[in-house]
Design an enzyme around this catalytic site. Structure first.
Site, PDB file in Angstrom:
ATOM      1  N   CYS A   1      74.712  35.188  52.246  1.00 50.10           N
ATOM      2  CA  CYS A   1      74.872  33.729  52.275  1.00 50.10           C
ATOM      3  C   CYS A   1      74.153  33.049  53.437  1.00 50.10           C
ATOM      4  O   CYS A   1      74.112  31.823  53.499  1.00 50.10           O
ATOM      5  CB  CYS A   1      76.361  33.371  52.329  1.00 50.10           C
ATOM      6  SG  CYS A   1      77.083  33.560  53.971  1.00 50.10           S
TER       7      CYS A   1
ATOM      8  N   CYS B   1      81.163  34.390  54.123  1.00 48.04           N
ATOM      9  CA  CYS B   1      81.379  34.879  52.752  1.00 48.04           C
ATOM     10  C   CYS B   1      82.189  36.169  52.693  1.00 48.04           C
ATOM     11  O   CYS B   1      82.556  36.626  51.615  1.00 48.04           O
ATOM     12  CB  CYS B   1      80.056  35.067  52.015  1.00 48.04           C
ATOM     13  SG  CYS B   1      79.156  36.547  52.504  1.00 48.04           S
TER      14      CYS B   1
ATOM     15  N   CYS C   1      80.520  38.949  57.905  1.00 53.04           N
ATOM     16  CA  CYS C   1      80.109  37.556  57.779  1.00 53.04           C
ATOM     17  C   CYS C   1      81.341  36.680  57.712  1.00 53.04           C
ATOM     18  O   CYS C   1      82.151  36.816  56.802  1.00 53.04           O
ATOM     19  CB  CYS C   1      79.270  37.370  56.513  1.00 53.04           C
ATOM     20  SG  CYS C   1      78.896  35.632  56.215  1.00 53.04           S
TER      21      CYS C   1
ATOM     22  N   CYS D   1      73.601  36.676  57.564  1.00 53.51           N
ATOM     23  CA  CYS D   1      74.174  37.358  56.414  1.00 53.51           C
ATOM     24  C   CYS D   1      73.153  37.416  55.271  1.00 53.51           C
ATOM     25  O   CYS D   1      72.635  36.380  54.855  1.00 53.51           O
ATOM     26  CB  CYS D   1      75.422  36.615  55.960  1.00 53.51           C
ATOM     27  SG  CYS D   1      76.109  37.270  54.446  1.00 53.51           S
TER      28      CYS D   1
ATOM     29  N   ASP E   1      47.864  40.947  63.786  1.00 52.69           N
ATOM     30  CA  ASP E   1      48.533  39.958  64.628  1.00 52.69           C
ATOM     31  C   ASP E   1      49.351  40.684  65.697  1.00 52.69           C
ATOM     32  O   ASP E   1      50.214  41.496  65.368  1.00 52.69           O
ATOM     33  CB  ASP E   1      49.442  39.109  63.731  1.00 52.69           C
ATOM     34  CG  ASP E   1      50.207  38.047  64.504  1.00 52.69           C
ATOM     35  OD1 ASP E   1      49.902  37.818  65.690  1.00 52.69           O
ATOM     36  OD2 ASP E   1      51.100  37.434  63.897  1.00 52.69           O
TER      37      ASP E   1
HETATM   38 ZN   LIG Z   1      77.809  35.780  54.229  1.00 54.13          ZN
END
Ligand SMILES: [Zn+2]
Lengths: 418, 236
Positions: free
Chosen positions: A200, A217, A214, A197, A337
């Site tokens: 959060c 949250c 999510c 997320c 890379d």
């Molecule tokens: Zn979240």
């Protein structure tokens, strides 16, 4: 041009002169050098050139050159469009593009992800178009979580209208910072950079695809008004009727680009009925997707710069047994890379004739060996074509997937095909 | 190998947070080099919402961006599984962001020290410059690995405490501090090397396998050895 203050007029003219000189001397397409000189003379030139134009800024990790081209074609209704079609996507390139079309009332600018907040502030665009964010050239590019945060903060301070892909959680989170947004369900094949997320850090629930939310949250995919259906090759808009895309550009990634372009055109008042035929006219963009015919064989060129791009390219390969050539370099524009090769799953290439090329073909060789994909090494596309032809006179097609400088080398070998 | 299973259990920790630099390559090469010797393997993916199993043989942690690194450290500390596995003597192979967070402390983007998982005696902070480019280092001779090559891309600087040993001496590149690269303590090993490190250095992959199963027969040369030689020649 007449509305520009004298100093800005002079700077823009000087920039145009330098651009022509750079083209004439063969040192480039002129997009960057012209803008550089102009910026020295008038640092606020970008703001002044943008004034009075209805601009669309287009940014993403993948597909921004193609989508910029699609939007510019869809908006041809408005006459000359100021656009950086050569892909010079930093402010110097924007100055050149705007300066070259002083009469244009509409502009479509491809913008490097890192420069988007600054260009947004300097140009006050009508719309900002956001498609996807994924890992890319990690040795020199910004971290994408940080990029998304900067996009979000810049949008929070602006009045612009966002047109964005709701299916990419990082892009959606950034776009949710804007006051107005049109959400497009454009899909997301590569999900490895958005399992967490953006708000959060919780592990996202991503079912049924393309929905996501999510559990920690409550952040979730915004409601969309435009949606692509890849299986049916259609796009649905606010009217609710499914329209067949039938593009000449291949693959789901281009369906996504086209849906975003249609939503953007609609924001300018251009209906899909008018815009779609124009999108279908486009068959290649700066050599991407173009076919070269050599020794009686059609060689199709696919540019892919990062894992998400390689996944999209694998999905548009001609069905086996059409052979594929993979070419990888690691120069500065490619990223030095090559670790990213290990993010891609190559098992889909099993059972197909595969050739590896480029300065880092040994990295590719080990990668394919590890996935039990048989391959041969090669030095040049022409040599592969000759070999295939000598083995099977009826050989008709080869696909080539290459990263940035490897692609340009192959394209140059065939006379900078468009 | 673990007592609960006849398979070599390779546990990939948080591919959703720490897998930004082709870290999957380390998992694939370990599996391949084990199976080529007739050692069956089991790969376990542990997501950041899962708990870390304690009965693994080799735990892999990859690289990541600043924010995912902090999230991963917080979740690993709260979970406790990795620490218990290391206490049981499991092998841990950690790279870059993963290397920093298994130490005692590491620095956030303002270089404020944050607590790590604490399974190896190292402390990391932020340097003044970013270390980006090809790196070459000579591994501690007692490990029998020789010279290794990789690509580094980090701003970290790492101090090795008394309980741990530097993994290698840098020949080219920055590593921990311009002099040494990586660290190990028992079978817990960390490095700044991407590339990824195990595909580019088959001998390093074999070290981890030897730690778990004892002596192993050599394998016929693969493209891994070719790449190893090629990158060494390119870097030096
Ligand atoms: Zn979240």
């Amino acid at each position: 041009m007449s509305e520009l203050p004298l100093r800005a007029q002079f700077a823009a003219a000087l920039g145009k002169g330098a651009a022509s000189l750079s083209r004439a001397t063969g040192r480039g397409d002129g997009s960057v050098i012209g803008g550089k000189i102009a910026l020295k003379v008038e640092p606020e030139l970008l703001t002044k050139l943008a004034r009075g134009k209805r601009l669309a800024l287009v940014s993403a990790t993948n597909g921004k050159t193609t989508t910029t081209r699609l939007i510019a074609s869809a908006l041809r209704e408005f006459g000359d469009i100021a656009t950086n079609e050569h892909g010079a996507n930093m402010p110097t390139g924007h100055i050149t593009a705007l300066g070259a079309n002083p009469e244009a009332t509409v502009g479509v600018l491809e913008v490097d992800e890192k420069y988007l907040p600054g260009v947004l502030r300097d140009t006050r665009p009508a719309v900002v178009v956001l498609m996807n964010l994924s890992r890319d050239q990690m040795d020199r590019a910004s971290e994408i979580n940080l990029l998304a945060k900067k996009w979000r903060e810049a949008l929070q301070l602006s009045e612009t209208h966002v047109i964005a892909n709701a299916d990419d959680p990082l892009v959606a989170w950034a776009g949710l910072g804007a006051r107005n947004a049109t959400w497009v369900s454009a899909g997301q094949r590569w999900k490895e950079d958005s399992w967490c997320c953006p708000e959060c850090g919780g592990h996202l629930k991503r079912e049924p695809d393309p929905y996501w939310e999510c559990p920690e949250c409550g952040l979730r995919r915004p409601e969309t008004v435009w949606a692509v259906d890849n299986a049916r090759d259609t796009v649905t808009g606010p009217g609710g009727a499914a329209m067949t895309l039938a593009l000449n550009l291949p693959g789901d990634a281009n369906r996504a680009n086209a849906a975003i372009a249609l939503a953007t055109a609609a924001a300018y008042g251009i209906t899909p009925e008018v815009a779609l035929p124009r999108l279908r006219e486009i068959t290649s963009v700066a050599g991407r997707y173009t076919s070269v015919h050599t020794q009686g064989v059609e060689v199709r060129l696919l540019l892919s710069k990062n894992p998400a791009g390689w996944l999209e390219s694998f999905a548009v390969l001609d069905p086996a047994p059409v052979p594929v050539i993979l070419s990888v370099n690691a120069q500065i524009p490619d990223g030095k890379d090559t670790s990213w090769l290990w993010d891609v799953d190559y098992t889909v290439l099993r059972g197909r004739r595969v050739f590896v090329m480029g300065e880092r073909r040994t990295d590719l060789a080990l990668r394919l060996e590890t996935d039990d994909v048989a391959f041969e090494t090669a030095d040049r596309v022409d040599a592969v074509v000759a070999k295939l032809k000598s083995e099977r006179p009826d050989a008709a097609k080869v696909d080539v997937i290459a990263n940035y400088t490897a692609f340009q080398q192959i394209r140059t070998a065939y006379g900078r095909v468009q | 190998m673990s007592d609960t299973s006849s398979r070599l259990r390779i546990v990939w920790i948080y591919p959703d947070l720490l897998s930004t630099y082709g870290d999957q390559g380390n998992v694939l090469i370990l599996r391949r080099r084990a199976e080529q010797r007739g050692i069956p393997t089991e790969i376990v993916h542990v997501h950041s919402s899962d708990s870390v199993p304690v009965e693994g043989d080799i735990y892999l942690l990859g690289g990541g961006e600043d924010r995912p690194q902090i999230l991963a450290a917080e979740r690993l500390i709260a979970d406790g599984g990795l620490k218990r596995a290391a206490a049981r003597g499991a092998c841990v192979f950690s790279v870059c962001a993963g290397y920093q967070i298994i130490g005692e402390t590491y620095g956030d983007d303002d270089d404020k020290p944050l607590p790590g998982v604490g399974i190896i005696d190292i402390r990391s902070g932020r340097g003044a410059t970013r270390a980006v480019g090809e790196i070459v280092a000579d591994v501690d001779p007692s490990l029998g690995v020789g010279r290794i090559t990789g690509f580094e891309n980090h701003q970290g600087r790492t101090a090795i405490g008394a309980q741990a040993t530097p993994l290698s001496t840098t020949v080219k590149g920055i590593g921990n501090d311009d002099h040494t690269e990586g660290a190990y303590q028992g079978q817990v090993l960390g490095t700044y090397l991407h590339g990824p490190a195990l595909p580019r250095n088959p001998a390093l992959a074999d070290l981890l396998l030897r730690w778990r199963v004892g002596e192993i027969p050599p394998l016929p040369p693969s493209w891994g050895e070719t790449l190893h030689e090629e990158r060494l020649a390119a870097a030096l």
